[in-house]
Design a protein around this motif. Structure first.
Motif, PDB file in Angstrom:
ATOM      1  N   ASP A 126       0.834  -1.205   0.000  1.00 44.77           N
ATOM      2  CA  ASP A 126       0.000   0.000   0.000  1.00 44.77           C
ATOM      3  C   ASP A 126       0.864   1.248   0.000  1.00 44.77           C
ATOM      4  OD1 ASP A 126      -2.517   1.313  -0.048  1.00 44.77           O
ATOM      5  OD2 ASP A 126      -2.446   1.635   2.117  1.00 44.77           O
TER       6      ASP A 126
ATOM      7  N   LEU B  97      -0.947  -4.590   5.589  1.00 41.86           N
ATOM      8  CA  LEU B  97      -1.779  -4.066   4.506  1.00 41.86           C
ATOM      9  C   LEU B  97      -3.163  -3.699   5.025  1.00 41.86           C
ATOM     10  CD1 LEU B  97      -2.513  -3.373   1.610  1.00 41.86           C
ATOM     11  CD2 LEU B  97      -2.945  -5.822   1.211  1.00 41.86           C
TER      12      LEU B  97
ATOM     13  N   LEU C 257      -4.750   0.062   4.957  1.00 40.64           N
ATOM     14  CA  LEU C 257      -5.982   0.372   4.241  1.00 40.64           C
ATOM     15  C   LEU C 257      -7.001   1.021   5.173  1.00 40.64           C
ATOM     16  CD1 LEU C 257      -6.327  -2.867   2.092  1.00 40.64           C
ATOM     17  CD2 LEU C 257      -5.690  -0.584   1.274  1.00 40.64           C
TER      18      LEU C 257
ATOM     19  N   LYS D 213      -7.219  -7.263  -2.711  1.00 39.78           N
ATOM     20  CA  LYS D 213      -6.151  -6.323  -2.369  1.00 39.78           C
ATOM     21  C   LYS D 213      -4.828  -7.047  -2.149  1.00 39.78           C
ATOM     22  CE  LYS D 213      -8.013  -2.178  -2.287  1.00 39.78           C
ATOM     23  NZ  LYS D 213      -7.461  -1.059  -3.094  1.00 39.78           N
TER      24      LYS D 213
ATOM     25  N   ALA E 283      -2.269  -4.679  -4.057  1.00 43.92           N
ATOM     26  CA  ALA E 283      -1.660  -3.665  -3.198  1.00 43.92           C
ATOM     27  C   ALA E 283      -0.388  -4.141  -2.519  1.00 43.92           C
ATOM     28  CB  ALA E 283      -2.665  -3.196  -2.139  1.00 43.92           C
TER      29      ALA E 283
END
Length: 231
Positions: A12, A35, A39, A214, A218
Motif C-alpha cells: 500500500d 496491509l 488500508l 487487495k 496492493a
C-alpha cells in the motif's frame, strides 16, 4: 554487498524490508496484517499523524504487541531517506543490515517508470497541501514515508514527515533534498512490535477474507530480476 539475503515489498505504498530469512513471523502474516492496517488508516490523510495513530491501533487489534514507541523532532537539515534510516537505526542494526537497506533502495530506484510498485510508492509517500493562511495560495508537499524493517523477533516501523516546496520522486530514497527546499522541522515516529502468533492464528483467515483482491493489487514484491511478484 555480496549475496546478502533480503526480501523487499511495497505494501500500500509503504516499504517493507525483511532483513533476515529466519524471521519468527511468517512473511504473509506481516504483509497481510500491515496491509489491512494501512488500508483502514487510509481514511485519514496519509501525511497526518492520525494516519499513523490509526495504523498502530489497527496493528494492535491484529495482535501486534508494542515493545517500544517514541516520537522526536529533527531540526531542518538536508535529508535522504537512507540517511534518515541510518541515523535512526545505526545503533540497532548491523553494518550488513544497513547495507541491505541501501541495496533495497537502489532496487526501488531502478524500477521502470510507471511500474505499479514505484507508482504506488510515490503516490503514498507525499501529499499536496495549500497554505491557507497566506494571502496568495502557496502549494507545498508533505513527505511522509513509512518504512518497516522486519527482524528475526520483531519489526520496526519508522515514519518521517516534513514539508517541501516541490514534490519528491524516487531519488529521495538515497539523494539528499537540499535544506533550502525543506520547510521547518522534521517529525519522526518509531514503533517496535512483535506478533503474538498464537492469538493471530484465530484472526488469520478473517484478515485474508477482508483483504480480498487487495492481496494481489496492493502488495508488490520488488527484486532486481522481477520488479513485480504477486504474493
Amino acid at each position: 554487498m555480496k549475496n546478502q539475503p533480503f526480501d523487499l515489498y511495497i505494501v500500500d505504498g509503504n516499504i517493507t524490508l525483511f532483513l533476515t530469512q529466519d524471521s519468527d513471523t511468517s512473511t504473509s502474516d506481516v504483509l497481510h496484517s500491515s496491509l489491512l492496517a494501512s488500508l483502514v488508516s487510509d481514511s485519514h490523510d496519509v501525511s497526518s499523524e492520525e494516519w499513523f495513530v490509526q495504523y498502530k491501533r489497527s496493528m494492535g487489534l491484529l495482535c501486534w504487541v508494542t515493545l517500544q514507541q517514541n516520537a522526536s523532532t529533527l531540526a531542518r537539515q538536508p535529508c535522504s531517506l537512507l540517511d534518515f534510516l541510518t541515523r535512526q537505526t545505526g545503533a540497532t542494526l548491523s553494518p550488513e543490515q544497513l547495507e541491505m537497506i541501501g541495496e533495497a533502495f537502489a532496487t526501488i530506484k531502478a524500477l521502470p517508470k510507471g511500474s505499479p510498485a514505484l507508482s504506488d510508492f510515490l503516490k503514498h509517500v507525499q501529499s499536496s497541501k495549500t497554505d491557507l493562511e497566506r494571502i496568495s495560495e502557496d502549494n507545498f508537499f508533505t513527505v511522509c514515508p513509512m518504512i518497516t524493517l522486519v527482524l528475526q523477533d520483531r519489526m520496526i516501523s519508522l515514519r518521517l514527515s516534513f514539508d517541501v516546496d516541490e514534490a519528491v520522486d524516487e531519488r529521495f530514497l538515497d539523494e539528499e533534498i537540499p535544506q533550502e527546499n525543506i520547510r521547518g522541522d522534521m517529525q519522526v515516529t518509531q514503533w517496535t512490535a512483535y506478533l503474538a502468533e498464537d492469538n493471530y492464528n484465530a484472526l488469520r483467515q478473517d484478515v485474508i477474507k477482508k483483504l480480498g483482491s487487495k492481496k494481489e493489487t496492493a502488495i508488490f514484491r520488488v527484486s532486481p530480476q522481477a520488479y513485480l511478484v504477486r504474493v
